[in-house]
Design an enzyme around this catalytic site. Structure first.
Site, PDB file in Angstrom:
ATOM      1  N   SER A   1      -0.290  -1.630   4.948  1.00  0.00           N
ATOM      2  CA  SER A   1      -1.006  -0.357   5.149  1.00  0.00           C
ATOM      3  C   SER A   1      -1.931  -0.164   3.952  1.00  0.00           C
TER       4      SER A   1
ATOM      5  N   ASP B   1     -13.373   8.459  12.712  1.00  0.00           N
ATOM      6  CA  ASP B   1     -13.081   7.350  11.796  1.00  0.00           C
ATOM      7  C   ASP B   1     -14.207   6.321  11.719  1.00  0.00           C
TER       8      ASP B   1
ATOM      9  N   GLY C   1       0.827  -1.208   0.000  1.00  0.00           N
ATOM     10  CA  GLY C   1       0.000   0.000   0.000  1.00  0.00           C
ATOM     11  C   GLY C   1       0.857   1.252   0.000  1.00  0.00           C
TER      12      GLY C   1
ATOM     13  N   HIS D   1       9.438  38.442   4.547  1.00  0.00           N
ATOM     14  CA  HIS D   1      10.589  38.054   3.740  1.00  0.00           C
ATOM     15  C   HIS D   1      11.809  37.867   4.627  1.00  0.00           C
TER      16      HIS D   1
ATOM     17  N   GLY E   1      -0.173   4.308   0.261  1.00  0.00           N
ATOM     18  CA  GLY E   1      -0.979   5.423   0.765  1.00  0.00           C
ATOM     19  C   GLY E   1      -0.178   6.210   1.784  1.00  0.00           C
ATOM     20  N   VAL E   2      -0.894   6.879   2.671  1.00  0.00           N
ATOM     21  CA  VAL E   2      -0.238   7.801   3.598  1.00  0.00           C
ATOM     22  C   VAL E   2       0.692   7.070   4.571  1.00  0.00           C
ATOM     23  N   ILE E   3       0.206   5.961   5.143  1.00  0.00           N
ATOM     24  CA  ILE E   3       1.043   5.250   6.122  1.00  0.00           C
ATOM     25  C   ILE E   3       2.250   4.627   5.415  1.00  0.00           C
TER      26      ILE E   3
ATOM     27  N   GLY F   1      -5.260   0.675   4.183  1.00  0.00           N
ATOM     28  CA  GLY F   1      -6.478   1.356   4.624  1.00  0.00           C
ATOM     29  C   GLY F   1      -6.926   0.855   5.986  1.00  0.00           C
ATOM     30  N   ARG F   2      -7.978   1.487   6.493  1.00  0.00           N
ATOM     31  CA  ARG F   2      -8.457   1.170   7.837  1.00  0.00           C
ATOM     32  C   ARG F   2      -9.965   0.911   7.817  1.00  0.00           C
TER      33      ARG F   2
HETATM   34  P1  FAD Z   1      -9.382   6.866  17.331  1.00  0.00           P
HETATM   35  O1  FAD Z   1      -8.249   7.806  17.395  1.00  0.00           O
HETATM   36  O2  FAD Z   1      -9.172   5.545  16.702  1.00  0.00           O
HETATM   37  O3  FAD Z   1      -9.872   6.672  18.826  1.00  0.00           O
HETATM   38  C1  FAD Z   1     -10.854   5.771  19.179  1.00  0.00           C
HETATM   39  C2  FAD Z   1     -10.688   5.442  20.640  1.00  0.00           C
HETATM   40  O4  FAD Z   1     -11.842   4.736  21.079  1.00  0.00           O
HETATM   41  C3  FAD Z   1      -9.508   4.528  20.952  1.00  0.00           C
HETATM   42  O5  FAD Z   1      -8.798   5.022  22.060  1.00  0.00           O
HETATM   43  C4  FAD Z   1     -10.144   3.187  21.289  1.00  0.00           C
HETATM   44  O6  FAD Z   1      -9.406   2.446  22.227  1.00  0.00           O
HETATM   45  C5  FAD Z   1     -11.446   3.660  21.903  1.00  0.00           C
HETATM   46  N1  FAD Z   1     -12.530   2.680  21.859  1.00  0.00           N
HETATM   47  C6  FAD Z   1     -12.987   1.963  20.807  1.00  0.00           C
HETATM   48  N2  FAD Z   1     -14.059   1.228  21.155  1.00  0.00           N
HETATM   49  C7  FAD Z   1     -14.287   1.503  22.470  1.00  0.00           C
HETATM   50  C8  FAD Z   1     -15.260   1.080  23.393  1.00  0.00           C
HETATM   51  N3  FAD Z   1     -16.235   0.257  23.050  1.00  0.00           N
HETATM   52  N4  FAD Z   1     -15.168   1.540  24.664  1.00  0.00           N
HETATM   53  C9  FAD Z   1     -14.198   2.412  25.026  1.00  0.00           C
HETATM   54  N5  FAD Z   1     -13.265   2.849  24.185  1.00  0.00           N
HETATM   55  C10 FAD Z   1     -13.314   2.414  22.924  1.00  0.00           C
HETATM   56  N6  FAD Z   1      -4.548  11.737  10.932  1.00  0.00           N
HETATM   57  C11 FAD Z   1      -4.174  13.015  10.770  1.00  0.00           C
HETATM   58  O7  FAD Z   1      -5.041  13.897  10.691  1.00  0.00           O
HETATM   59  N7  FAD Z   1      -2.859  13.374  10.701  1.00  0.00           N
HETATM   60  C12 FAD Z   1      -1.867  12.457  10.774  1.00  0.00           C
HETATM   61  O8  FAD Z   1      -0.688  12.804  10.714  1.00  0.00           O
HETATM   62  C13 FAD Z   1      -2.225  11.096  10.944  1.00  0.00           C
HETATM   63  N8  FAD Z   1      -1.269  10.155  11.039  1.00  0.00           N
HETATM   64  C14 FAD Z   1      -1.639   8.852  11.218  1.00  0.00           C
HETATM   65  C15 FAD Z   1      -0.637   7.894  11.270  1.00  0.00           C
HETATM   66  C16 FAD Z   1      -0.970   6.571  11.428  1.00  0.00           C
HETATM   67  C17 FAD Z   1       0.125   5.541  11.492  1.00  0.00           C
HETATM   68  C18 FAD Z   1      -2.341   6.201  11.562  1.00  0.00           C
HETATM   69  C19 FAD Z   1      -2.739   4.767  11.785  1.00  0.00           C
HETATM   70  C20 FAD Z   1      -3.348   7.149  11.501  1.00  0.00           C
HETATM   71  C21 FAD Z   1      -3.000   8.484  11.315  1.00  0.00           C
HETATM   72  N9  FAD Z   1      -3.969   9.478  11.217  1.00  0.00           N
HETATM   73  C22 FAD Z   1      -3.604  10.773  11.023  1.00  0.00           C
HETATM   74  C23 FAD Z   1      -5.406   9.164  11.330  1.00  0.00           C
HETATM   75  C24 FAD Z   1      -5.911   9.476  12.741  1.00  0.00           C
HETATM   76  O9  FAD Z   1      -5.141   8.749  13.679  1.00  0.00           O
HETATM   77  C25 FAD Z   1      -7.368   9.109  12.856  1.00  0.00           C
HETATM   78  O10 FAD Z   1      -8.113   9.735  11.834  1.00  0.00           O
HETATM   79  C26 FAD Z   1      -7.920   9.569  14.204  1.00  0.00           C
HETATM   80  O11 FAD Z   1      -7.213   8.963  15.262  1.00  0.00           O
HETATM   81  C27 FAD Z   1      -9.404   9.241  14.327  1.00  0.00           C
HETATM   82  O12 FAD Z   1      -9.864   9.681  15.558  1.00  0.00           O
HETATM   83  P2  FAD Z   1     -11.097   8.996  16.281  1.00  0.00           P
HETATM   84  O13 FAD Z   1     -11.294   9.744  17.542  1.00  0.00           O
HETATM   85  O14 FAD Z   1     -12.224   8.873  15.336  1.00  0.00           O
HETATM   86  O15 FAD Z   1     -10.646   7.494  16.588  1.00  0.00           O
HETATM   87  P1  NAI Z   2      -4.586   4.718   2.467  1.00  0.00           P
HETATM   88  O1  NAI Z   2      -6.007   4.625   2.106  1.00  0.00           O
HETATM   89  O2  NAI Z   2      -3.936   6.042   2.568  1.00  0.00           O
HETATM   90  O3  NAI Z   2      -3.716   3.888   1.428  1.00  0.00           O
HETATM   91  C1  NAI Z   2      -3.914   2.525   1.198  1.00  0.00           C
HETATM   92  C2  NAI Z   2      -3.228   2.145  -0.092  1.00  0.00           C
HETATM   93  O4  NAI Z   2      -3.195   0.743  -0.167  1.00  0.00           O
HETATM   94  C3  NAI Z   2      -3.974   2.664  -1.324  1.00  0.00           C
HETATM   95  O5  NAI Z   2      -3.071   3.290  -2.196  1.00  0.00           O
HETATM   96  C4  NAI Z   2      -4.581   1.399  -1.913  1.00  0.00           C
HETATM   97  O6  NAI Z   2      -4.720   1.455  -3.305  1.00  0.00           O
HETATM   98  C5  NAI Z   2      -3.553   0.360  -1.491  1.00  0.00           C
HETATM   99  N1  NAI Z   2      -4.060  -0.998  -1.425  1.00  0.00           N
HETATM  100  C6  NAI Z   2      -5.251  -1.419  -0.936  1.00  0.00           C
HETATM  101  N2  NAI Z   2      -5.347  -2.763  -1.032  1.00  0.00           N
HETATM  102  C7  NAI Z   2      -4.176  -3.204  -1.567  1.00  0.00           C
HETATM  103  C8  NAI Z   2      -3.663  -4.488  -1.882  1.00  0.00           C
HETATM  104  N3  NAI Z   2      -4.371  -5.595  -1.670  1.00  0.00           N
HETATM  105  N4  NAI Z   2      -2.434  -4.582  -2.439  1.00  0.00           N
HETATM  106  C9  NAI Z   2      -1.695  -3.463  -2.646  1.00  0.00           C
HETATM  107  N5  NAI Z   2      -2.137  -2.217  -2.365  1.00  0.00           N
HETATM  108  C10 NAI Z   2      -3.356  -2.090  -1.821  1.00  0.00           C
HETATM  109  O7  NAI Z   2      -4.445   3.885   3.825  1.00  0.00           O
HETATM  110  P2  NAI Z   2      -3.290   3.789   4.911  1.00  0.00           P
HETATM  111  O8  NAI Z   2      -1.989   4.244   4.376  1.00  0.00           O
HETATM  112  O9  NAI Z   2      -3.421   2.433   5.472  1.00  0.00           O
HETATM  113  O10 NAI Z   2      -3.741   4.839   5.982  1.00  0.00           O
HETATM  114  C11 NAI Z   2      -5.037   4.753   6.570  1.00  0.00           C
HETATM  115  C12 NAI Z   2      -5.594   6.096   6.835  1.00  0.00           C
HETATM  116  O11 NAI Z   2      -4.929   6.681   7.950  1.00  0.00           O
HETATM  117  C13 NAI Z   2      -5.383   7.087   5.717  1.00  0.00           C
HETATM  118  O12 NAI Z   2      -6.399   6.997   4.749  1.00  0.00           O
HETATM  119  C14 NAI Z   2      -5.449   8.386   6.412  1.00  0.00           C
HETATM  120  O13 NAI Z   2      -6.781   8.773   6.507  1.00  0.00           O
HETATM  121  C15 NAI Z   2      -4.907   8.070   7.783  1.00  0.00           C
HETATM  122  N6  NAI Z   2      -3.532   8.568   7.884  1.00  0.00           N
HETATM  123  C16 NAI Z   2      -3.318   9.905   7.764  1.00  0.00           C
HETATM  124  C17 NAI Z   2      -2.056  10.410   7.821  1.00  0.00           C
HETATM  125  C18 NAI Z   2      -1.861  11.858   7.637  1.00  0.00           C
HETATM  126  O14 NAI Z   2      -2.827  12.593   7.676  1.00  0.00           O
HETATM  127  N7  NAI Z   2      -0.634  12.327   7.455  1.00  0.00           N
HETATM  128  C19 NAI Z   2      -0.889   9.563   8.062  1.00  0.00           C
HETATM  129  C20 NAI Z   2      -1.219   8.156   8.120  1.00  0.00           C
HETATM  130  C21 NAI Z   2      -2.505   7.704   8.062  1.00  0.00           C
END
Ligand code: FAD
Ligand code: NAI
Length: 475
Positions: free
Chosen positions: A279, A322, A190, A454, A192-194, A281-282
């Site tokens: 990575s 999310d 993948g 600047h 994507g972003v991760i 997607g989620r």
């Molecule tokens: P979450 O952050 O997932 O929080 C949900 C919480 O609910 C968790 O603590 C979980 O334990 C809790 N929970 C779940 N079910 C229950 C339950 N039944 N009872 C009690 N608690 C529960 N987004 C950005 O904007 N910028 C970035 O740079 C960025 N980087 C990322 C990097 C990575 C590696 C990843 C995986 C994601 C990244 N994201 C980024 C995406 C971002 O993390 C998510 O969009 C964001 O965390 C979503 O927030 P949320 O509150 O919806 O859910």
């Molecule tokens: P993503 O949606 O950004 O990228 C997933 C990639 O995997 C896509 O390009 C897709 O075409 C590819 N893919 C899907 N199935 C596949 C397969 N079977 N084989 C090969 N490639 C495949 O998802 P990612 O990177 O897992 O991140 C999840 C989400 O977390 C992002 O969509 C973003 O919303 C959030 N995030 C945001 C960040 C930021 O804001 N800087 C940083 C990291 C995550």
């Protein structure tokens, strides 16, 4: 008698904890339930973002960027580095400290705002007396009631069929953030972003990184010119990205992982790696929430169904972040959390989906807001484009970071800004000006007429706005 609250938020990620704080500010008796545990079993609010997402990934991106600069960038400044070493345990430890500071910060904010925090899993029990009965299962089990419930249970990493995460060899974002030593060969599925962010971290630290992507086009969500520039730069950095592949199987063995795939030309290939990050997607998370108890509606992908205002099918049950439709971004989750708390208070909370910025924290950073050139073409919108390269920006030259450009897209007739796309140094910070401008429906001319400091990178933004009218001053 069970404890009664006006508002109970289930989930303490950026969507949930922010919603709880805003609800408490508005005078509601508010609780937040979050189940995330730190390595000692204690509470670690902040969700994916704080624990295994935004914050730790940016900590590692920073450390690895310092390492890369020290190894390759400092020499140009006349700074000699001999015998450069990296202590991965220390780097990961620093990341963990940053995470803990954020966890503790949220617990402090709960106290400050008088939000009652429950550490445990929250689930629906039943609808009761016009409100809801909820169970908290943690160290102690208790039942509480709420007039309003905000579900903010987030998302989990999607698994590749036949390749379950073991977090040792096959890694989700969680394992990818705590690899104990630099792998010789790292595979990523993948692009994507991760994939790009974590691939960059481990490449900078010395891993040979190959990213396998199913789609034939790179970074399809970004503006094509940005995606093209990014592909060129990443390739030069040594990130191998193979597009248009089809994964056939993943074998997790003692010596690493073998990924069998068909490449874009139809040839069978095997990629042998020490570690594999998946990575792709989620998926929305409602594990343990027990939505069936109250008839909370989910869609076919498991996300909670909400309308534009984050209302679910049930009265006084809301969902944000999310776990619902829309981009999976922390700032989107936060905005929805605030808007819902304000709607509960009878106010007019609003989230403008057209001005949510996207940032990819690679080097160079990539950031955009609004529509891409290809979207404007598809929508049949007449537009003007203006672009300015960082190569012509004095501050970028002084920084020694001249890759990329700022690109403006504006309505051909009204000059209203329709999209801004940046690849280059500090794009994550520069994009804010564009977000503000679009929120205020500014024209490219408005930005072009504003005095920018600047020397600063933001002058590239002004120049790109000037470029819309073909009157750049420094290019
Ligand atoms: P979450 O952050 O997932 O929080 C949900 C919480 O609910 C968790 O603590 C979980 O334990 C809790 N929970 C779940 N079910 C229950 C339950 N039944 N009872 C009690 N608690 C529960 N987004 C950005 O904007 N910028 C970035 O740079 C960025 N980087 C990322 C990097 C990575 C590696 C990843 C995986 C994601 C990244 N994201 C980024 C995406 C971002 O993390 C998510 O969009 C964001 O965390 C979503 O927030 P949320 O509150 O919806 O859910
Ligand atoms: P993503 O949606 O950004 O990228 C997933 C990639 O995997 C896509 O390009 C897709 O075409 C590819 N893919 C899907 N199935 C596949 C397969 N079977 N084989 C090969 N490639 C495949 O998802 P990612 O990177 O897992 O991140 C999840 C989400 O977390 C992002 O969509 C973003 O919303 C959030 N995030 C945001 C960040 C930021 O804001 N800087 C940083 C990291 C995550």
């Amino acid at each position: 008698m069970s404890k009664q609250f006006d508002v109970v938020v289930i989930g303490g990620g950026p969507g949930g904890y922010i919603a709880a704080i805003r609800a408490a500010q508005l005078g509601f008796n508010t609780a937040c339930i979050d189940e995330w545990k730190n390595d000692k079993g204690g509470p670690a609010p902040g969700g994916t973002c704080t624990n295994v997402g935004c914050i730790p990934s940016k900590a590692l991106l920073q450390s690895s960027e310092h390492f890369e600069h020290a190894g390759h960038g400092f020499a140009d400044h006349g700074i000699a580095m001999n015998d450069l070493k990296i202590d991965i345990a220390k780097m990961v430890g620093r990341k963990d400290t940053v995470v803990k500071q954020n966890n503790d910060g949220i617990l402090y904010l709960f106290k400050k705002n008088k939000v009652t925090f429950f550490h445990g899993r929250g689930s629906f029990v039943a609808a009761k007396d016009g409100g809801y009965e909820l169970k908290v299962a943690g160290a102690a089990e208790e039942t509480i009631t709420a007039k309003h419930v905000i579900v903010a249970t987030g998302s989990n990493a999607r698994q590749l069929p036949g390749a379950p995460f073991d977090e040792t060899n096959i890694l989700s974002n969680d394992g990818a953030l705590r690899i104990p030593a630099v792998p010789k060969k790292l595979g990523v599925i993948g692009s994507g972003v991760i994939g790009l962010e974590m691939g960059s971290v481990w490449r900078r630290l010395g891993a040979d990184v190959t990213i396998l992507e199913a789609l034939p086009a790179f970074l399809g969500a970004a503006d094509e010119s940005v995606a093209k520039e990014a592909a060129k730069v990443f390739k030069k950095q040594g990130l191998n990205i193979e597009l248009g592949v089809k994964i056939s199987s993943v074998e997790n063995g003692k010596d690493g992982v073998a990924v069998k795939y068909t490449d874009a030309k139809g040839a069978e290939q095997t990629l042998a790696v020490d570690k594999l990050i998946v990575s792709i997607g989620r998926v929305a998370n409602t594990i343990g929430l027990n939505p069936e108890a109250v008839g909370l509606k989910l869609d076919e992908r498991g996300a909670i169904v909400v309308d534009d205002e984050c209302k679910t099918n049930l009265p006084n049950v809301w969902a944000v972040g999310d776990v619902v439709r829309g981009p999976m971004l922390a700032h989107k989750a936060e905005e929805e959390g605030v808007a819902v708390a304000e709607r509960i208070a009878g106010q007019h909370g609003h989230v403008n989906f057209n001005t949510i910025p996207w940032v990819i924290y690679t080097s160079p950073e990539i950031a955009w807001v609004g529509r891409t050139e290809q979207q404007l073409k598809a929508d049949g919108v007449a537009y003007k484009a203006g672009q300015f390269p960082f190569l012509a920006n004095g501050r970028a030259r002084a920084l020694g970071d001249t890759t990329g450009f700022v690109k403006f897209l504006a309505d051909a007739k009204t000059d209203e800004i329709l999209g801004v796309h940046i690849i280059g140094p500090m794009a994550s910070e520069l994009i804010s000006e564009a977000v503000v401008a679009m929120e205020f429906k500014a024209s490219a001319e408005d930005i072009a007429r504003i005095c920018h400091a600047h020397p600063s990178l933001s002058e590239a933004t002004k120049e790109a706005a000037l470029a819309v009218d073909k009157r750049t001053l420094n290019f």
